[in-house]
Scaffold this active site. Structure first.
Site, short mmCIF file in Angstrom:
data_model
loop_
_atom_site.label_atom_id
_atom_site.label_comp_id
_atom_site.label_asym_id
_atom_site.label_seq_id
_atom_site.Cartn_x
_atom_site.Cartn_y
_atom_site.Cartn_z
N ASP A 98 0.86 -1.17 0.00
CA ASP A 98 0.00 0.00 0.00
C ASP A 98 0.91 1.24 0.00
O ASP A 98 2.06 1.16 0.41
CB ASP A 98 -0.85 -0.10 1.27
CG ASP A 98 -1.46 1.21 1.70
OD1 ASP A 98 -2.24 1.76 0.92
OD2 ASP A 98 -1.16 1.67 2.82
N ASP A 127 -1.62 -0.81 6.12
CA ASP A 127 -1.88 -0.22 7.44
C ASP A 127 -3.34 0.13 7.68
O ASP A 127 -3.74 0.34 8.82
CB ASP A 127 -1.06 1.06 7.60
CG ASP A 127 -1.56 2.17 6.67
OD1 ASP A 127 -1.89 1.85 5.51
OD2 ASP A 127 -1.65 3.32 7.10
N ASP A 184 -7.18 -1.92 3.78
CA ASP A 184 -6.21 -2.95 3.39
C ASP A 184 -6.56 -4.31 3.99
O ASP A 184 -6.00 -5.33 3.56
CB ASP A 184 -4.80 -2.56 3.85
CG ASP A 184 -4.30 -1.28 3.21
OD1 ASP A 184 -4.53 -1.10 1.99
OD2 ASP A 184 -3.70 -0.45 3.91
P1 ADP Z 1 -5.51 5.74 -0.53
O1 ADP Z 1 -5.43 4.31 -0.98
O2 ADP Z 1 -4.32 6.52 -0.99
O3 ADP Z 1 -5.76 5.87 0.95
P2 ADP Z 1 -8.34 6.40 -1.07
O4 ADP Z 1 -8.94 5.24 -1.80
O5 ADP Z 1 -8.69 6.56 0.35
O6 ADP Z 1 -6.74 6.40 -1.32
O7 ADP Z 1 -8.73 7.74 -1.84
C1 ADP Z 1 -8.60 7.85 -3.24
C2 ADP Z 1 -8.76 9.28 -3.69
O8 ADP Z 1 -10.05 9.80 -3.34
C3 ADP Z 1 -7.77 10.25 -3.06
O9 ADP Z 1 -6.53 10.25 -3.72
C4 ADP Z 1 -8.52 11.58 -3.20
O10 ADP Z 1 -8.39 12.09 -4.50
C5 ADP Z 1 -9.97 11.17 -2.98
N1 ADP Z 1 -10.34 11.34 -1.56
C6 ADP Z 1 -10.49 10.39 -0.61
N2 ADP Z 1 -10.84 10.92 0.58
C7 ADP Z 1 -10.91 12.26 0.40
C8 ADP Z 1 -11.23 13.37 1.24
N3 ADP Z 1 -11.53 13.26 2.53
N4 ADP Z 1 -11.20 14.60 0.67
C9 ADP Z 1 -10.90 14.76 -0.63
N5 ADP Z 1 -10.59 13.76 -1.47
C10 ADP Z 1 -10.60 12.52 -0.98
MG MG Z 2 -2.56 3.15 3.78
#
Ligand code: ADP
Ligand code: MG
Length: 286
Positions: free
Chosen positions: A38, A231, A235
């Protein structure tokens, strides 16, 4: 296989911060062909900070007020940034997290959207900011678009630094003959930029939380033994599906429960070390 050598192996590993849940996991670790990692909180420190903001004070207030409802590390970074700037935040009337896309909130009668291009497309928000977005992403930043009542109002970018020992850990894994893959919900360009910083050449980006386990299965179907390192809550299913699930000790309880091994302090160098320990144990057995 002698139970004693396995007990000694897990005991020694525990002393260095590698916590195997059982001896069978130590035995299996030497067979790995690929490691899927991740990005946020695993390869990076998981403490993102706002690096760029374009928009007026009103937009910043609406942005921060909307993010107050989110538990995402990106949201924490934005709220911290607004707090530093003494921005007054208002309570949202409604809040919704859109997985893999961002958030949607109602603040003072206005509809506020914060997230990626997909979120804007799905809400028919016209955005003319490709060059700005691409420039930020090429620097490894996560750039998010902000819209108020269907109108694009600005961009906020957040960056997370890679762990100090990430490059060295990945080099050692490559030297051990393993494939290393980065898996993230973040966009392709940002993911590639971070991957380049740590020497990873395989990236699977824009993966929805519920798709992470499927990606692990796809690699397993190539007749490979796969470890997943992660983490987050998102995941956990992937950690459970993997041949060896490796949780980051600084991560969520849910991830630690789903995994077979936990590495203390999230120290990535403990992963090649665990593989070495497994090989040494197997040598003693045979
Ligand atoms: P990661 O695997 O990096 O944790 P997520 O699946 O949680 O990614 O999020 C994917 C995308 O969705 C982020 O890169 C962002 O563009 C958008 N995103 C997620 N949560 C938020 C938030 N709280 N505010 C704004 N954009 C968000
Ligand atoms: Mg992570």
């Amino acid at each position: 296989a002698t139970p004693t050598s396995i007990m000694v192996g897990t005991g020694k590993s525990a002393e260095t911060g590698i916590l195997f849940k059982g001896g069978e996991h130590l035995e299996r670790t030497h067979q790995l062909d690929a490691i899927i990692m991740d990005k946020t909180g695993t390869i990076t420190k998981g403490k993102p900070e706002v690096t760029d903001f374009t928009g007026d004070t009103d937009t910043l207030r609406l942005l921060a007020s909307a993010e107050k409802g989110s538990e995402h590390p990106l949201a924490e970074a934005i709220v911290a940034y607004a707090t530093e700037q003494d921005v007054e935040m208002t309570e949202a009337e409604a809040f919704e997290a859109v997985p893999g896309q961002g958030i949607k909130a109602a603040i003072a009668g206005k509809e506020v959207l914060v997230g990626n291009r997909k979120l804007m497309n799905e809400h028919d928000v016209h955005v003319d900011a490709d060059a700005d977005m691409e420039g930020l992403e090429a620097d490894g930043k996560t750039a998010m678009l902000i819209a108020v009542n269907g109108e694009h109002r600005g961009i906020v970018a957040v960056a997370d630094t890679v762990k100090d020992t990430a490059s060295e850990a990945i080099k050692q894994l490559h030297d051990q003959g393993l494939e290393v893959v980065m898996l993230t919900g973040d966009n392709e360009r940002t993911a590639q930029a971070i991957a380049r910083q740590v020497g990873i050449d395989q990236v699977i980006a824009q993966v929805l939380p519920e798709e992470k386990a499927d990606k692990v299965k796809e690699v397993q179907m190539q007749d490979k033994k796969v470890a997943m390192v992660g983490d987050g809550i998102n995941d956990a299913p992937a950690l459970a599906v993997a041949d060896i699930g490796i949780a980051i000790g600084t991560g969520t309880e849910v991830a630690i429960e789903a995994a077979d091994v936990t590495i203390l302090g999230g120290e990535l160098l403990l992963i090649p070390k665990a593989i070495k320990a497994s090989k040494a144990t197997i040598r003693n057995i045979r």
